[in-house]
Design a protein around this motif. Structure first.
Motif, PDB file in Angstrom:
ATOM      1  N   UNK A 168      86.991  57.481  38.516  1.00 37.67           N
ATOM      2  CA  UNK A 168      86.080  56.423  38.711  1.00 37.67           C
ATOM      3  C   UNK A 168      85.291  56.033  37.469  1.00 37.67           C
ATOM      4  N   UNK A 169      85.080  56.998  36.684  1.00 38.46           N
ATOM      5  CA  UNK A 169      84.249  57.168  35.385  1.00 38.46           C
ATOM      6  C   UNK A 169      84.425  55.772  34.691  1.00 38.46           C
ATOM      7  N   UNK A 170      85.721  55.326  34.549  1.00 41.49           N
ATOM      8  CA  UNK A 170      86.072  54.268  33.594  1.00 41.49           C
ATOM      9  C   UNK A 170      85.410  52.903  34.189  1.00 41.49           C
ATOM     10  N   UNK A 171      85.578  52.677  35.484  1.00 39.60           N
ATOM     11  CA  UNK A 171      84.836  51.686  35.968  1.00 39.60           C
ATOM     12  C   UNK A 171      83.075  51.788  35.791  1.00 39.60           C
ATOM     13  N   UNK A 172      82.620  52.966  36.075  1.00 38.93           N
ATOM     14  CA  UNK A 172      81.267  53.092  36.113  1.00 38.93           C
ATOM     15  C   UNK A 172      80.851  53.027  34.450  1.00 38.93           C
ATOM     16  N   UNK A 173      81.525  53.347  33.464  1.00 42.44           N
ATOM     17  CA  UNK A 173      81.376  53.297  32.050  1.00 42.44           C
ATOM     18  C   UNK A 173      81.400  51.510  31.863  1.00 42.44           C
ATOM     19  N   UNK A 197      78.112  46.661  30.331  1.00 42.15           N
ATOM     20  CA  UNK A 197      77.881  45.456  30.834  1.00 42.15           C
ATOM     21  C   UNK A 197      76.242  45.070  30.968  1.00 42.15           C
ATOM     22  N   UNK A 198      75.847  46.125  31.775  1.00 44.98           N
ATOM     23  CA  UNK A 198      74.568  45.942  32.213  1.00 44.98           C
ATOM     24  C   UNK A 198      73.523  46.260  31.200  1.00 44.98           C
ATOM     25  N   UNK A 199      73.955  47.096  30.018  1.00 45.31           N
ATOM     26  CA  UNK A 199      73.181  47.215  28.927  1.00 45.31           C
ATOM     27  C   UNK A 199      73.563  46.290  27.534  1.00 45.31           C
ATOM     28  N   UNK A 200      74.368  45.321  27.930  1.00 46.89           N
ATOM     29  CA  UNK A 200      74.614  44.499  26.899  1.00 46.89           C
ATOM     30  C   UNK A 200      75.114  45.487  25.450  1.00 46.89           C
ATOM     31  N   UNK A 208      87.526  46.731  29.299  1.00 50.63           N
ATOM     32  CA  UNK A 208      87.199  46.073  30.664  1.00 50.63           C
ATOM     33  C   UNK A 208      86.145  45.248  30.514  1.00 50.63           C
ATOM     34  N   UNK A 209      85.129  45.722  29.612  1.00 50.98           N
ATOM     35  CA  UNK A 209      83.715  45.176  29.599  1.00 50.98           C
ATOM     36  C   UNK A 209      83.683  44.209  28.598  1.00 50.98           C
ATOM     37  N   UNK A 210      84.751  44.034  27.718  1.00 47.79           N
ATOM     38  CA  UNK A 210      84.782  43.025  26.560  1.00 47.79           C
ATOM     39  C   UNK A 210      84.092  43.605  25.440  1.00 47.79           C
TER      40      UNK A 210
END
Length: 388
Positions: free
Chosen positions: A91-96, A101-104, A127-129
């Motif tokens: 689950x680390x990939x999704x968490x990172x 995204x949250x920290x732009x 995943x976060x572009x």
């Protein structure tokens, strides 16, 4: 207050946007080695240029802390192998990706293709572009006497490692040898981004002591600690009054103590184990660094640290050694990776010590210079990614 809301303490360089950079890595200080020093120095010098830096890493104990102005988030690691590699939680990939995204975050920095966090960091970034700059530190497949580790590491290189090198938005390498290896393994292109050091903090005169020989490295197979001791013993048997010290920890530290005593060197060679980085620089000051490694090294910063501290180097042929010698650094490169070749190189170096390195030569190999190069690369990568 979340780390995203922490106040900025630096002013960015004139005309340069303040970047938000996440370094995703398997390892970071207080664990210490060449890779960790590279990542920490890169982080701090980018911060000094005014950019906001996060380090996302793993270790045996999770934590959130500040390393100066660097925000370090450490999650728990699992399944450690040979005290070299470990794995993040499922689950680390999704968490990172969510963190980015949250920290732009503007760009992600990963290091060394076979570490799981390089693969996880790249997958999360895309995943976060967010674009990825990957820096390769190795110049070949892992060199080890352990057949299972050799086979396993090559399988990782040819799968996960190849994926990282093929899919990173920009691949850098700390030496031409590392760049060539990255391209053989799958990178479309790799630019050389040389390793660097922090400028020497020493002021005042330096005692010139070329016959004081220093080994710096982990006490493990392939690093050459046995060759170092054998060479010191051979020099002294020829009437050359060499002294020495060995700096570094590792699984074979006890064996190093035993071999030192067996060779009758206990009174002239100090096997010190791990010491703070400042003491490493002090040991190198005016001395001769002996570097008999046979591993697949990247660009070793100890070469630079030795010449920065007005010392000299006698080394096997490793990435960067000949380049530095061609630039005028006091480096003797042994023609073969044998004890006899090392003894011959040391005998020559001690009989006619080379002139110490110039200040101008050393300045070009320092982190303030290298961080501005990385800043320029990051801006280019971000711009190109936005146009896709």
């Amino acid at each position: 207050m979340s780390d995203a809301a922490l106040p900025d303490r630096r002013v960015p360089s004139s005309g340069t946007p303040r970047l938000r950079i996440a370094l995703v890595t398997n390892t970071y200080p207080p664990r210490m080695g060449g890779l960790e020093l590279h990542i920490a120095n890169l982080a701090h010098n980018l911060s000094d240029l005014g950019h906001r830096i996060w380090v996302l890493t793993i270790a045996s104990e999770p934590s959130k802390r500040m390393d100066g102005d660097i925000r370090v988030r450490t999650e728990r690691s699992y399944l450690p192998i040979a005290d070299v590699i470990s794995f993040p939680a499922i689950g680390t990939t999704s968490a990172i990706a969510r963190f980015l995204r949250e920290h732009s975050i503007d760009v992600v920095s990963t290091h060394t293709r076979f570490f799981p966090m390089s693969f996880v960091g790249l997958r999360a970034a895309h995943a976060a572009r967010v674009p990825v700059i990957h820096t390769e530190h190795g110049s070949g497949f892992v060199a080890t006497p352990s057949a299972p580790i050799a086979v396993g590491s090559r399988v990782v290189d040819l799968s996960m490692g190849r994926y990282v090198l093929r899919h990173a938005d920009r691949v850098l390498a700390v030496s031409p040898q590392a760049a060539a290896f990255a391209q053989r393994l799958g990178a479309r292109h790799a630019d050389v981004f040389y390793n660097a050091i922090t400028p020497s903090q020493h002021t005042g005169p330096i005692e010139d002591r070329p016959a004081h020989l220093v080994f710096v490295g982990r006490m493990v197979a392939g690093k050459g600690w046995e060759t170092f001791l054998d060479a010191v013993a051979a020099l002294r048997s020829r009437g050359i009054a060499a002294t020495g010290e060995m700096i570094g920890d590792g699984a074979q530290l006890g064996a190093a103590h035993e071999r030192c005593e067996a060779l009758g060197l206990s009174e002239v060679v100090d096997v010190r184990g791990r010491v703070p980085q400042g003491e490493v620089r002090s040991a190198l000051r005016g001395s001769t660094l002996v570097n008999p490694t046979t591993l697949s090294e990247g660009f070793q910063t100890t070469l630079l640290e030795a010449i920065s501290e007005q010392g000299r180097v006698v080394t096997f042929d490793v990435p960067g050694a000949q380049l530095l010698r061609d630039q005028g650094a006091p480096i003797t490169v042994c023609p073969s990776k044998t004890t006899d070749s090392l003894v011959a190189g040391l005998t020559e170096a001690l009989s006619t010590p080379l002139p110490q390195a110039s200040t101008d030569l050393i300045q070009e190999w320092t982190w303030p210079v290298r961080a501005r190069q990385y800043e320029s690369i990051a801006l280019e990568v971000i711009s190109r990614y936005a146009q896709q």
